[in-house]
Enzyme design. Structure first.
Site, PDB file in Angstrom:
ATOM      1  N   HIS A 248       0.832  -1.207   0.000  1.00 40.15           N
ATOM      2  CA  HIS A 248       0.000   0.000   0.000  1.00 40.15           C
ATOM      3  C   HIS A 248       0.865   1.254   0.000  1.00 40.15           C
ATOM      4  O   HIS A 248       0.573   2.229  -0.713  1.00 40.15           O
ATOM      5  CB  HIS A 248      -0.914   0.000   1.225  1.00 40.15           C
ATOM      6  CG  HIS A 248      -2.182  -0.774   1.010  1.00 40.15           C
ATOM      7  ND1 HIS A 248      -3.156  -0.388   0.117  1.00 40.15           N
ATOM      8  CD2 HIS A 248      -2.619  -1.923   1.589  1.00 40.15           C
ATOM      9  CE1 HIS A 248      -4.147  -1.261   0.150  1.00 40.15           C
ATOM     10  NE2 HIS A 248      -3.848  -2.212   1.031  1.00 40.15           N
ATOM     11  N   GLU A 249       1.947   1.217   0.806  1.00 39.95           N
ATOM     12  CA  GLU A 249       2.806   2.393   0.888  1.00 39.95           C
ATOM     13  C   GLU A 249       3.538   2.649  -0.437  1.00 39.95           C
ATOM     14  O   GLU A 249       3.829   3.795  -0.782  1.00 39.95           O
ATOM     15  CB  GLU A 249       3.818   2.227   2.023  1.00 39.95           C
ATOM     16  CG  GLU A 249       3.204   2.233   3.416  1.00 39.95           C
ATOM     17  CD  GLU A 249       2.486   3.541   3.715  1.00 39.95           C
ATOM     18  OE1 GLU A 249       2.966   4.611   3.273  1.00 39.95           O
ATOM     19  OE2 GLU A 249       1.441   3.493   4.396  1.00 39.95           O
ATOM     20  N   ASN A 359      -3.742 -18.440 -18.277  1.00 40.44           N
ATOM     21  CA  ASN A 359      -2.335 -18.477 -18.659  1.00 40.44           C
ATOM     22  C   ASN A 359      -2.139 -19.354 -19.906  1.00 40.44           C
ATOM     23  O   ASN A 359      -1.379 -18.993 -20.829  1.00 40.44           O
ATOM     24  CB  ASN A 359      -1.518 -19.025 -17.488  1.00 40.44           C
ATOM     25  CG  ASN A 359      -0.027 -18.858 -17.688  1.00 40.44           C
ATOM     26  OD1 ASN A 359       0.490 -17.744 -17.687  1.00 40.44           O
ATOM     27  ND2 ASN A 359       0.669 -19.980 -17.869  1.00 40.44           N
ATOM     28  N   ALA A 360      -2.871 -20.482 -19.936  1.00 40.14           N
ATOM     29  CA  ALA A 360      -2.774 -21.371 -21.103  1.00 40.14           C
ATOM     30  C   ALA A 360      -3.370 -20.706 -22.348  1.00 40.14           C
ATOM     31  O   ALA A 360      -2.837 -20.842 -23.453  1.00 40.14           O
ATOM     32  CB  ALA A 360      -3.478 -22.690 -20.806  1.00 40.14           C
ATOM     33  N   LEU A 418       3.679 -13.573 -10.813  1.00 37.43           N
ATOM     34  CA  LEU A 418       2.997 -13.926  -9.559  1.00 37.43           C
ATOM     35  C   LEU A 418       1.757 -14.790  -9.780  1.00 37.43           C
ATOM     36  O   LEU A 418       1.208 -15.328  -8.819  1.00 37.43           O
ATOM     37  CB  LEU A 418       2.583 -12.654  -8.808  1.00 37.43           C
ATOM     38  CG  LEU A 418       3.713 -11.893  -8.117  1.00 37.43           C
ATOM     39  CD1 LEU A 418       3.205 -10.555  -7.600  1.00 37.43           C
ATOM     40  CD2 LEU A 418       4.306 -12.701  -6.976  1.00 37.43           C
TER      41      LEU A 418
END
Length: 465
Positions: A248-249, A359-360, A418
């Site tokens: 957040h920062e 993703n595929a 990620l």
């Protein structure tokens, strides 16, 4: 479990064992005194009756003439006394009258020869009592009384006479007691094991019943276990909240950076350097968004767990993915989806499979294949594409956060690295597994395995820190 607790539990088990052993020894010591076949004292009412009979016989003998042996012969006749038989011996134990059951009588005489202490003993169903002193004022003799008992021998005597039956009875009596003792001692241990298995499967939940049932040692171990779970929850939550706060920062200076870039482009016009700054800032913002998603998933992954099924979880998502693939001129084929029971956080389970499928679709050339298979305990999902694939040496690394594949599959994708890490985290929280391997279609195969939930399984309530 702490060592002192184990020592106290072992001491309690040994105390129960020795107490049981002492009770068995006590019973074995008392049995001879309860055995009527062993010589023992005559009950007082019967003793008084026998002594009165001896006095009457002595008075009758005193009024008769002749030798003592001749006067005793009629009294020894078994027909004269219904259900009883009188035996007479001299004071030296010599038999004065003929009689039956000589062997039993001689055996009894050898151990009971004092009229001051009459005894009795059972031979089969024949009870012999005596001796009692009788006299005709000139000579004395000893009288023994035999009578037939109609009652069968006590049950425990019949058992003692047959070793196999005694062993069987001992097993019948002791087995339920030992089973109950084993169940009572193992029940809290099983509950503690089940609680530990829930933690091992990613469910960091406390179980208050561990502190309220079972021996004191197990209650103390249950309290320590719940404290450990609470500490782990606090530690994980603190770590993930720190990651969330940092993300957040980072957004504030990132937003100012993009605003400054936009102002510079407005004043100076577009340039390659400013476009590069804006692109990297956009990528950093996407990465922070993924970090926040990963943080929220790890903090709240154990909350809102419910029992569901595969159809209600993924059918709508797969329909949307099929439409999305068609918009990119790609085909998505999906195998039969049945309502297999699953337990967990529905949002995480949907997101896990959605990340892999999208993703595929993104990296596949024109074909994506999703198949489901299940056995009695687990559900397996395979997602194949015909893209460029991943090198074999990097298959285990693609689930690491921020890992970027060295091939063209991820080099120019603009991804954050990620997506698969979030999927791996979600699957692991549901006690499942995820692996990557080369696909028969030529691209990448991702295999997800999730445990099936028993129907009607109760859910533990999560305790957040």
């Amino acid at each position: 479990m702490k060592l002192p607790m184990l020592n106290r539990l072992s001491s309690r088990i040994f105390a129960i064992f020795w107490l049981t052993l002492m009770l068995v020894v006590l019973v074995l010591l008392l049995l001879p005194h309860l055995d009527p076949r062993a010589q023992h004292t005559i009950p007082k009412p019967e003793l008084e009756r026998y002594q009165a009979a001896a006095e009457r016989i002595s008075n009758r003998l005193s009024h008769g003439q002749g030798r003592l042996e001749d006067k005793l012969l009629p009294l020894a006749d078994p027909k004269r006394h219904k259900g009883m038989q009188l035996y007479f011996t001299s004071l030296d134990g010599e038999l004065l009258t003929p009689h039956e059951r000589t062997k039993a009588l001689r055996n009894f005489i050898t151990s009971a020869d004092s009229p001051d202490n009459p005894r009795q003993k059972l031979y089969g169903r024949w009870m012999v009592a005596g001796p009692f002193l009788i006299s005709d004022q000139r000579q004395s003799a000893l009288m023994y009384i035999g009578r037939f008992t109609h009652r069968p021998p006590p049950f425990f005597l019949r058992i003692l006479d047959q070793p196999f039956h005694l062993l069987l009875l001992t097993m019948l009596v002791s087995t339920p007691l030992l089973l109950w003792l084993a169940w009572a001692l193992s029940r809290p241990a099983r509950k503690l094991q089940q609680a530990a298995q829930r933690v091992a499967s990613g469910q960091f939940t406390q179980d208050p019943t561990l502190e309220t049932s079972g021996p004191q040692e197990f209650r103390q171990a249950g309290a320590s276990f719940n404290q450990m779970v609470s500490s782990v929850n606090q530690m994980i939550s603190g770590q993930q909240r720190l990651l969330s706060d940092i993300s957040h920062e980072l957004r504030s200076p990132l937003t100012r950076l993009r605003m400054a870039t936009a102002l510079a482009q407005r004043k100076q016009g577009n340039s390659q350097e400013l476009d590069r700054i804006d692109t990297e800032a956009e990528r950093l913002e996407a990465m922070i968004a993924k970090l926040l998603e990963l943080s929220r998933m790890q903090i709240h992954g154990q909350e809102a767990r419910e029992q569901s099924d595969a159809v209600s979880l993924w059918q709508d998502m797969l329909d949307d993915a099929e439409f999305e693939a068609s918009q990119h001129q790609k085909s998505l084929t999906c195998g039969p989806l049945l309502p297999w029971p699953l337990t967990g956080n529905a949002e995480l389970l949907i997101s896990a499979l959605e990340n892999v499928v999208r993703n595929a679709i993104y990296y596949g050339k024109d074909r994506v294949d999703v198949q489901f298979s299940a056995n009695d305990h687990s559900l397996t999902i395979t997602v194949d594409d015909n893209g460029s694939g991943v090198p074999d040496e990097e298959l285990k690394d693609i689930f690491r956060p921020f890992y970027r594949v060295s091939t063209a599959r991820d080099r120019h994708s603009g991804g954050t690295g990620l997506g698969l890490a979030i999927t791996e985290n979600a699957i692991r929280q549901h006690n499942g597994s995820i692996t990557a391997s080369p696909s028969p279609l030529g691209g990448l195969r991702v295999t997800l395995t999730l445990p099936l939930a028993p129907q009607g399984q109760p859910l533990a309530t999560s305790v957040s820190a």
